[in-house]
Design a protein around this motif. Structure first.
Motif, PDB file in Angstrom:
ATOM      1  N   LEU A 219       0.851  -1.193   0.000  1.00  0.00           N
ATOM      2  CA  LEU A 219       0.000   0.000   0.000  1.00  0.00           C
ATOM      3  C   LEU A 219       0.886   1.242   0.000  1.00  0.00           C
ATOM      4  O   LEU A 219       1.788   1.378   0.837  1.00  0.00           O
ATOM      5  CB  LEU A 219      -0.910   0.012   1.230  1.00  0.00           C
ATOM      6  N   VAL A 221       0.563   5.241   0.426  1.00  0.00           N
ATOM      7  CA  VAL A 221      -0.276   6.359   0.858  1.00  0.00           C
ATOM      8  C   VAL A 221       0.264   7.641   0.251  1.00  0.00           C
ATOM      9  O   VAL A 221       1.473   7.903   0.320  1.00  0.00           O
ATOM     10  CB  VAL A 221      -0.288   6.467   2.401  1.00  0.00           C
ATOM     11  N   LEU A 226      -3.807  10.405   7.450  1.00  0.00           N
ATOM     12  CA  LEU A 226      -4.406   9.155   7.923  1.00  0.00           C
ATOM     13  C   LEU A 226      -5.089   9.311   9.282  1.00  0.00           C
ATOM     14  O   LEU A 226      -5.267   8.341  10.010  1.00  0.00           O
ATOM     15  CB  LEU A 226      -3.348   8.042   7.999  1.00  0.00           C
ATOM     16  N   CYS A 235      -4.259   0.784   6.515  1.00  0.00           N
ATOM     17  CA  CYS A 235      -2.823   0.672   6.772  1.00  0.00           C
ATOM     18  C   CYS A 235      -2.531  -0.442   7.771  1.00  0.00           C
ATOM     19  O   CYS A 235      -1.578  -1.223   7.595  1.00  0.00           O
ATOM     20  CB  CYS A 235      -2.283   2.003   7.289  1.00  0.00           C
ATOM     21  N   ARG A 236      -3.335  -0.514   8.804  1.00  0.00           N
ATOM     22  CA  ARG A 236      -3.147  -1.587   9.783  1.00  0.00           C
ATOM     23  C   ARG A 236      -3.371  -2.947   9.137  1.00  0.00           C
ATOM     24  O   ARG A 236      -2.642  -3.907   9.404  1.00  0.00           O
ATOM     25  CB  ARG A 236      -4.109  -1.392  10.956  1.00  0.00           C
ATOM     26  N   LYS A 239      -0.379  -4.080   7.019  1.00  0.00           N
ATOM     27  CA  LYS A 239       0.727  -4.522   7.859  1.00  0.00           C
ATOM     28  C   LYS A 239       0.429  -5.868   8.512  1.00  0.00           C
ATOM     29  O   LYS A 239       1.314  -6.716   8.649  1.00  0.00           O
ATOM     30  CB  LYS A 239       1.030  -3.472   8.929  1.00  0.00           C
ATOM     31  N   LEU A 245       4.196  -0.996   3.631  1.00  0.00           N
ATOM     32  CA  LEU A 245       3.385   0.219   3.719  1.00  0.00           C
ATOM     33  C   LEU A 245       4.306   1.415   3.517  1.00  0.00           C
ATOM     34  O   LEU A 245       5.224   1.642   4.320  1.00  0.00           O
ATOM     35  CB  LEU A 245       2.690   0.304   5.081  1.00  0.00           C
ATOM     36  N   ALA A 247       4.680   5.748   2.160  1.00  0.00           N
ATOM     37  CA  ALA A 247       3.929   7.006   2.108  1.00  0.00           C
ATOM     38  C   ALA A 247       4.741   8.099   1.425  1.00  0.00           C
ATOM     39  O   ALA A 247       5.962   8.184   1.587  1.00  0.00           O
ATOM     40  CB  ALA A 247       3.526   7.466   3.509  1.00  0.00           C
ATOM     41  N   THR A 253       1.934  11.532  10.003  1.00  0.00           N
ATOM     42  CA  THR A 253       0.760  10.708   9.722  1.00  0.00           C
ATOM     43  C   THR A 253       0.451   9.865  10.958  1.00  0.00           C
ATOM     44  O   THR A 253       1.330   9.622  11.802  1.00  0.00           O
ATOM     45  CB  THR A 253       0.958   9.762   8.515  1.00  0.00           C
ATOM     46  N   ALA A 255       0.054   6.823  10.915  1.00  0.00           N
ATOM     47  CA  ALA A 255       0.673   5.503  10.737  1.00  0.00           C
ATOM     48  C   ALA A 255       2.197   5.568  10.699  1.00  0.00           C
ATOM     49  O   ALA A 255       2.832   4.604  10.256  1.00  0.00           O
ATOM     50  CB  ALA A 255       0.150   4.863   9.453  1.00  0.00           C
ATOM     51  N   LEU A 259       5.024   2.649   9.056  1.00  0.00           N
ATOM     52  CA  LEU A 259       5.552   2.833   7.712  1.00  0.00           C
ATOM     53  C   LEU A 259       6.925   2.178   7.533  1.00  0.00           C
ATOM     54  O   LEU A 259       7.794   2.261   8.395  1.00  0.00           O
ATOM     55  CB  LEU A 259       5.683   4.329   7.400  1.00  0.00           C
ATOM     56  N   LYS A 262       8.856   6.649   4.334  1.00  0.00           N
ATOM     57  CA  LYS A 262       8.067   7.867   4.078  1.00  0.00           C
ATOM     58  C   LYS A 262       8.930   8.855   3.303  1.00  0.00           C
ATOM     59  O   LYS A 262      10.053   9.175   3.722  1.00  0.00           O
ATOM     60  CB  LYS A 262       7.571   8.511   5.374  1.00  0.00           C
TER      61      LYS A 262
END
Length: 277
Positions: A219, A221, A226, A235-236, A239, A245, A247, A253, A255, A259, A262
């Motif tokens: 995923l 982002v 979030l 997101c959860r 994971k 994950l 971003a 964020t 999350a 992550l 990022k």
């Protein structure tokens, strides 16, 4: 490549996404370059006043009058907004089968305009209006024309733009506003076809988003803090499934601790570079 852009984070992003079809989840940060304000600052703190709650909108005729008076002045900005380079890059990535799909928290329909297909609109679209009495939907522009015809006194009023087509309108202008009636049943409980604060995402929409996460290999982002649980839960879930994950987001964020990477750069700069590479 812009002189002040450091390629390191982009290389890391490419390495993480290589050979995997990521699902993309977008938020308000992807549309700010199209002139639509976002809700939160870089620390995830909400800007300005509290948005109208769903329960308030349902319970009060005065609340609906206040909402529609402000929204009538805010709609032209949303209607005239055009996709920016980030929207266009995601549409290209999807066309090239580089991403598995697209979920958006935004209600501006800019992904559709950019050419993205089968977009899951987690929070609905301002381009539609729902009647709470007969459940029929109307095009927003049709309702806009009704409001403008019934409330000509607002034609020359200038109000500051707020997120999601809202405006900062002086309450003195709200008292005489005539709320539009449904073109189908003449009821006066029209609501934009979006998920208000305090309202649940439609069951079918939530199920589509959950399935998209199941089907994806990771995923990404883009432009979201979030803070809304409807997005954070995805997101959860990714994971929990042991998938990466990532971003692209300026600022904090919800999350951050989840992550794998990022990239804190403007998404309208990073995504076109990602598409080129």
């Amino acid at each position: 490549m812009p002189d002040d852009f450091h390629p390191g984070p982009l290389d890391q992003l490419l390495e993480q996404m290589a050979g995997r079809r990521f699902l993309v989840l977008t938020g308000a940060g992807i549309s700010t370059a199209s002139g639509i304000p976002d809700y939160r600052d870089s620390e995830g703190v909400r800007r300005g006043r509290q948005p109208m709650m769903y329960q308030e909108f349902l319970a009060s005729t005065e609340a609906r009058r206040r909402y529609w008076a402000r929204a009538m002045l805010g709609w032209p900005r949303v209607r005239q907004a055009r996709p920016n380079a980030a929207h266009e890059a995601l549409a290209q990535l999807q066309a090239d089968q580089r991403i598995s799909g697209l979920i958006t928290q935004n209600v501006d329909a800019l992904h559709d305009q950019a050419g993205s297909q089968a977009v899951i609109e987690l929070h609905g679209s301002l381009h539609r209006v729902l009647c709470l009495d007969c459940t029929q939907r109307s095009e927003r522009q049709q309702i806009q024309q009704l409001m403008e015809a019934q409330n000509p006194y607002l034609a020359d009023v200038d109000a500051a733009q707020a997120p999601d087509g809202d405006t900062l309108l002086d309450p003195a202008f709200e008292a005489r506003f005539q709320v539009p009636r449904c073109p189908h049943c003449k009821g006066d409980r029209l609501k934009p076809d979006v998920v208000f604060f305090g309202e649940n995402v439609a069951t079918a929409t939530a199920a589509r988003a959950t399935q998209a996460v199941e089907d994806a290999e990771g995923l990404l982002v883009v432009g979201s803090s979030l803070m809304a649980f409807s997005a954070f839960r995805l997101c959860r879930a990714i994971k929990d499934q042991g998938k990466p994950l990532l971003a692209i987001n300026r600022g904090k964020t919800r999350a951050d601790e989840l992550l794998d990477l990022k990239v804190e750069e403007a998404c309208e700069r990073v995504l076109p570079l990602l598409t080129q590479r």
